[in-house]
Write a protein that holds these residues in place. Sequence first.
Motif, PDB file in Angstrom:
ATOM      1  N   VAL A 149       0.823  -1.210   0.000  1.00  0.00           N
ATOM      2  CA  VAL A 149       0.000   0.000   0.000  1.00  0.00           C
ATOM      3  C   VAL A 149       0.860   1.265   0.000  1.00  0.00           C
ATOM      4  O   VAL A 149       0.349   2.358  -0.191  1.00  0.00           O
ATOM      5  N   ARG A 150       2.178   1.066   0.220  1.00  0.00           N
ATOM      6  CA  ARG A 150       3.076   2.227   0.270  1.00  0.00           C
ATOM      7  C   ARG A 150       4.472   1.791  -0.149  1.00  0.00           C
ATOM      8  O   ARG A 150       4.929   0.706   0.192  1.00  0.00           O
ATOM      9  N   THR A 151       5.140   2.645  -0.911  1.00  0.00           N
ATOM     10  CA  THR A 151       6.512   2.405  -1.334  1.00  0.00           C
ATOM     11  C   THR A 151       7.359   3.581  -0.876  1.00  0.00           C
ATOM     12  O   THR A 151       6.940   4.729  -0.983  1.00  0.00           O
ATOM     13  N   GLU A 152       8.552   3.273  -0.381  1.00  0.00           N
ATOM     14  CA  GLU A 152       9.430   4.308   0.152  1.00  0.00           C
ATOM     15  C   GLU A 152      10.859   4.066  -0.330  1.00  0.00           C
ATOM     16  O   GLU A 152      11.341   2.929  -0.295  1.00  0.00           O
ATOM     17  N   ALA A 153      11.534   5.124  -0.776  1.00  0.00           N
ATOM     18  CA  ALA A 153      12.948   5.021  -1.131  1.00  0.00           C
ATOM     19  C   ALA A 153      13.733   4.810   0.159  1.00  0.00           C
ATOM     20  O   ALA A 153      13.571   5.560   1.117  1.00  0.00           O
ATOM     21  N   VAL A 154      14.565   3.766   0.191  1.00  0.00           N
ATOM     22  CA  VAL A 154      15.311   3.447   1.409  1.00  0.00           C
ATOM     23  C   VAL A 154      16.818   3.410   1.176  1.00  0.00           C
ATOM     24  O   VAL A 154      17.573   3.066   2.072  1.00  0.00           O
ATOM     25  N   GLY A 155      17.244   3.773   0.009  1.00  0.00           N
ATOM     26  CA  GLY A 155      18.656   3.788  -0.331  1.00  0.00           C
ATOM     27  C   GLY A 155      18.807   4.019  -1.815  1.00  0.00           C
ATOM     28  O   GLY A 155      17.823   3.991  -2.564  1.00  0.00           O
ATOM     29  N   HIS A 156      20.039   4.248  -2.244  1.00  0.00           N
ATOM     30  CA  HIS A 156      20.294   4.473  -3.667  1.00  0.00           C
ATOM     31  C   HIS A 156      19.953   3.207  -4.451  1.00  0.00           C
ATOM     32  O   HIS A 156      20.558   2.161  -4.257  1.00  0.00           O
ATOM     33  N   GLY A 157      18.924   3.306  -5.291  1.00  0.00           N
ATOM     34  CA  GLY A 157      18.491   2.163  -6.089  1.00  0.00           C
ATOM     35  C   GLY A 157      17.669   1.143  -5.334  1.00  0.00           C
ATOM     36  O   GLY A 157      17.501   0.027  -5.801  1.00  0.00           O
ATOM     37  N   LEU A 158      17.158   1.515  -4.158  1.00  0.00           N
ATOM     38  CA  LEU A 158      16.364   0.589  -3.355  1.00  0.00           C
ATOM     39  C   LEU A 158      15.044   1.216  -2.947  1.00  0.00           C
ATOM     40  O   LEU A 158      15.009   2.331  -2.422  1.00  0.00           O
ATOM     41  N   LEU A 159      13.958   0.483  -3.191  1.00  0.00           N
ATOM     42  CA  LEU A 159      12.617   0.898  -2.784  1.00  0.00           C
ATOM     43  C   LEU A 159      12.015  -0.204  -1.932  1.00  0.00           C
ATOM     44  O   LEU A 159      12.110  -1.378  -2.283  1.00  0.00           O
ATOM     45  N   ALA A 160      11.414   0.171  -0.815  1.00  0.00           N
ATOM     46  CA  ALA A 160      10.767  -0.808   0.061  1.00  0.00           C
ATOM     47  C   ALA A 160       9.261  -0.700  -0.080  1.00  0.00           C
ATOM     48  O   ALA A 160       8.710   0.409  -0.126  1.00  0.00           O
ATOM     49  N   ASP A 161       8.604  -1.835  -0.164  1.00  0.00           N
ATOM     50  CA  ASP A 161       7.142  -1.898  -0.181  1.00  0.00           C
ATOM     51  C   ASP A 161       6.656  -2.297   1.203  1.00  0.00           C
ATOM     52  O   ASP A 161       7.230  -3.183   1.847  1.00  0.00           O
ATOM     53  N   PHE A 162       5.572  -1.656   1.645  1.00  0.00           N
ATOM     54  CA  PHE A 162       4.996  -1.907   2.961  1.00  0.00           C
ATOM     55  C   PHE A 162       3.526  -2.268   2.822  1.00  0.00           C
ATOM     56  O   PHE A 162       2.838  -1.770   1.926  1.00  0.00           O
ATOM     57  N   ASP A 163       3.048  -3.112   3.747  1.00  0.00           N
ATOM     58  CA  ASP A 163       1.630  -3.467   3.758  1.00  0.00           C
ATOM     59  C   ASP A 163       0.830  -2.419   4.532  1.00  0.00           C
ATOM     60  O   ASP A 163       1.379  -1.408   4.980  1.00  0.00           O
ATOM     61  N   ALA A 164      -0.441  -2.637   4.699  1.00  0.00           N
ATOM     62  CA  ALA A 164      -1.328  -1.681   5.358  1.00  0.00           C
ATOM     63  C   ALA A 164      -0.978  -1.449   6.825  1.00  0.00           C
ATOM     64  O   ALA A 164      -1.353  -0.434   7.398  1.00  0.00           O
ATOM     65  N   HIS A 165      -0.236  -2.372   7.421  1.00  0.00           N
ATOM     66  CA  HIS A 165       0.149  -2.247   8.827  1.00  0.00           C
ATOM     67  C   HIS A 165       1.557  -1.681   8.992  1.00  0.00           C
ATOM     68  O   HIS A 165       2.071  -1.611  10.107  1.00  0.00           O
ATOM     69  N   GLY A 166       2.194  -1.308   7.876  1.00  0.00           N
ATOM     70  CA  GLY A 166       3.535  -0.747   7.934  1.00  0.00           C
ATOM     71  C   GLY A 166       4.653  -1.768   7.963  1.00  0.00           C
ATOM     72  O   GLY A 166       5.813  -1.418   8.173  1.00  0.00           O
ATOM     73  N   ASN A 167       4.319  -3.030   7.720  1.00  0.00           N
ATOM     74  CA  ASN A 167       5.332  -4.084   7.694  1.00  0.00           C
ATOM     75  C   ASN A 167       5.992  -4.145   6.320  1.00  0.00           C
ATOM     76  O   ASN A 167       5.303  -4.093   5.294  1.00  0.00           O
ATOM     77  N   PRO A 168       7.316  -4.285   6.273  1.00  0.00           N
ATOM     78  CA  PRO A 168       7.984  -4.403   4.971  1.00  0.00           C
ATOM     79  C   PRO A 168       7.656  -5.751   4.334  1.00  0.00           C
ATOM     80  O   PRO A 168       7.683  -6.787   5.012  1.00  0.00           O
TER      81      PRO A 168
END
Length: 89
Positions: A31-50
């Motif tokens: 439900v959410r994607t966040e840049a977490v480093g150069h060339g890295l994106l993390a996806d998270f569920d509705a509860h904020g879990n990666p």
Amino acid sequence: MRDRYLEVTFRKGRVLAAYLYLPRPPGVKSVRTEAVGHGLLADFDAHGNPIGLELTAPTRVSLEQLNAVLERLGAMPLGHEDLAPLRAA
């Protein structure tokens, strides 16, 4: 899905991207994607879990970089064998 796994995407025989699926219950969606480093994106569920990491420049991301991000996310580190499919490409 109980185990994590790495999926590598190719285009014209070259590595284009990779995605590290992290353990999650069946049916969980991002439900959410966040840049977490150069060339890295993390996806998270509705509860904020990666639930996964997208490697947008997989040949430029080191094991140390990935493990630093995984540690921040509270996930288990990778070993060299986990990146073998990517390095073989």
